[in-house]
Design a protein around this motif. Structure first.
Motif, short mmCIF file in Angstrom:
data_model
loop_
_atom_site.label_atom_id
_atom_site.label_comp_id
_atom_site.label_asym_id
_atom_site.label_seq_id
_atom_site.Cartn_x
_atom_site.Cartn_y
_atom_site.Cartn_z
N MET A 1 -14.59 -34.84 -33.09
CA MET A 1 -16.04 -34.07 -32.85
C MET A 1 -16.06 -33.77 -34.90
O MET A 1 -15.34 -32.91 -34.92
N THR A 2 -16.96 -34.16 -35.31
CA THR A 2 -16.51 -33.56 -36.79
C THR A 2 -18.35 -33.13 -37.35
O THR A 2 -18.65 -32.36 -36.07
N ALA A 3 -17.77 -32.29 -37.94
CA ALA A 3 -18.83 -31.56 -38.25
C ALA A 3 -20.06 -31.56 -38.62
O ALA A 3 -21.31 -31.33 -37.44
N HIS A 4 -20.17 -33.26 -39.03
CA HIS A 4 -21.92 -34.50 -38.97
C HIS A 4 -22.28 -34.37 -37.66
O HIS A 4 -23.05 -34.14 -37.89
N ASP A 5 -20.87 -35.16 -36.58
CA ASP A 5 -21.05 -35.65 -35.40
C ASP A 5 -22.53 -33.94 -34.93
O ASP A 5 -22.81 -34.11 -33.94
N ILE A 6 -21.19 -32.48 -34.65
CA ILE A 6 -22.01 -31.88 -34.79
C ILE A 6 -23.66 -31.53 -34.79
O ILE A 6 -24.85 -31.78 -34.24
N LEU A 7 -23.85 -31.56 -36.31
CA LEU A 7 -24.75 -31.08 -36.64
C LEU A 7 -26.01 -32.37 -36.13
O LEU A 7 -27.22 -32.00 -36.71
N ASN A 8 -25.87 -33.79 -35.86
CA ASN A 8 -26.59 -34.52 -35.44
C ASN A 8 -26.98 -34.71 -33.90
O ASN A 8 -27.29 -35.86 -33.61
N ASN A 9 -26.15 -33.81 -33.18
CA ASN A 9 -26.37 -33.87 -31.72
C ASN A 9 -27.15 -32.51 -31.64
O ASN A 9 -26.65 -31.19 -31.39
N PRO A 10 -28.54 -32.69 -31.31
CA PRO A 10 -29.38 -31.80 -30.59
C PRO A 10 -29.34 -31.24 -29.16
O PRO A 10 -29.82 -29.60 -29.85
N PHE A 11 -27.87 -31.47 -28.80
CA PHE A 11 -27.64 -30.71 -27.68
C PHE A 11 -26.28 -29.56 -28.29
O PHE A 11 -26.47 -28.72 -27.81
N LEU A 12 -26.10 -29.72 -29.53
CA LEU A 12 -25.45 -29.15 -29.55
C LEU A 12 -25.02 -27.89 -31.54
O LEU A 12 -24.47 -27.31 -31.56
N ASN A 13 -26.47 -28.51 -31.83
CA ASN A 13 -26.80 -27.96 -33.40
C ASN A 13 -27.55 -27.65 -33.09
O ASN A 13 -28.49 -27.07 -31.99
N LYS A 14 -27.00 -26.50 -33.73
CA LYS A 14 -28.18 -24.99 -34.13
C LYS A 14 -28.51 -24.07 -35.40
O LYS A 14 -29.06 -23.61 -35.30
N GLY A 15 -28.92 -24.79 -36.16
CA GLY A 15 -29.38 -25.16 -37.53
C GLY A 15 -28.22 -23.74 -38.08
O GLY A 15 -27.76 -23.59 -37.73
N THR A 16 -29.09 -22.99 -38.23
CA THR A 16 -29.02 -21.64 -39.65
C THR A 16 -28.42 -20.94 -37.97
O THR A 16 -27.72 -19.70 -39.41
N ALA A 17 -28.74 -20.77 -36.90
CA ALA A 17 -28.34 -19.60 -35.97
C ALA A 17 -26.13 -19.91 -35.47
O ALA A 17 -26.62 -19.11 -35.55
N PHE A 18 -25.88 -21.06 -36.49
CA PHE A 18 -24.71 -20.99 -36.85
C PHE A 18 -23.71 -19.59 -36.91
O PHE A 18 -24.21 -19.62 -38.61
N THR A 19 -22.63 -18.64 -36.88
CA THR A 19 -22.48 -17.94 -37.27
C THR A 19 -21.20 -18.48 -38.53
O THR A 19 -21.40 -18.95 -37.76
N LEU A 20 -20.77 -17.26 -39.18
CA LEU A 20 -20.08 -17.84 -40.54
C LEU A 20 -18.87 -17.51 -39.39
O LEU A 20 -18.24 -18.67 -40.10
N GLU A 21 -18.23 -17.22 -38.65
CA GLU A 21 -16.87 -17.93 -37.52
C GLU A 21 -17.30 -18.86 -36.86
O GLU A 21 -16.07 -19.88 -36.78
N GLU A 22 -17.83 -19.57 -36.73
CA GLU A 22 -18.40 -20.79 -35.76
C GLU A 22 -18.49 -22.05 -37.54
O GLU A 22 -17.80 -23.01 -36.91
N ARG A 23 -18.98 -21.34 -37.77
CA ARG A 23 -18.97 -22.45 -39.53
C ARG A 23 -17.74 -21.74 -39.30
O ARG A 23 -17.17 -23.71 -40.43
#
Length: 163
Positions: A1-23
């Motif tokens: 799964m790509t980063a864009h897939d994560i950001l475009n999936n409402p079940f996985l996307n946390k927006g700006t709440a992704f921690t630095l480690e998660e990013r």
């Protein structure tokens, strides 16, 4: 799964709440503003944006866009404003979106649209709508008698995905 897939999936996307480690781990570095927000900060910012909307229909459309992009934020925000949001997200405001669904349609919201003219596609439709998720509950409507406003056909899907 790509980063864009994560950001475009409402079940996985946390927006700006992704921690630095998660990013770092998910390949999101540089794809989000650098400041990491808490869910509380995101909710306050989103609530303030919603307050700028002129009427309940605009507020509902705004909140449903949050629902379509970030379920974690939507449900957190909704839980903080349950009494205020319920009539905006559901009845009576949902009647306006049902009546104007064809004009307001932006996103299928993971709904599955069954076509009476093609019953052979039911299995494929349900598999496609699931998107690989393990579904344990589905809501089905024929949209025949919605909120006392009558039969709205496909427009009635908003009841099923409304909240």
């Amino acid at each position: 799964m790509t980063a864009h897939d994560i950001l475009n999936n409402p079940f996985l996307n946390k927006g700006t709440a992704f921690t630095l480690e998660e990013r770092k781990e998910l390949g999101l570095i540089g794809l989000l503003p650098p400041y990491v927000q808490t869910i509380e900060e995101q909710a306050a910012q989103t609530y303030a944006q919603m307050q700028t909307k002129a009427n309940d229909l605009e507020k509902r459309l705004f909140l449903m866009e949050i629902f379509n992009t970030n379920r974690t934020l939507f449900y957190y925000l909704f839980s903080q404003h349950l009494k205020e949001f319920n009539p905006i997200v559901y009845d009576p405001t949902i009647a306006d979106t049902i009546e104007g669904y064809s004009d307001l349609f932006v996103d299928p919201q993971y709904a599955g649209y069954l076509d009476i003219n093609h019953p052979e596609n039911i299995e494929a439709t349900l598999k496609n709508a699931a998107g690989g998720r393990e579904i344990r509950l589905i809501v089905v409507t024929d949209a025949e008698g919605i909120l006392g406003i009558g039969d709205w056909g496909t427009n009635g899907v908003d009841i099923s995905v409304g909240n």
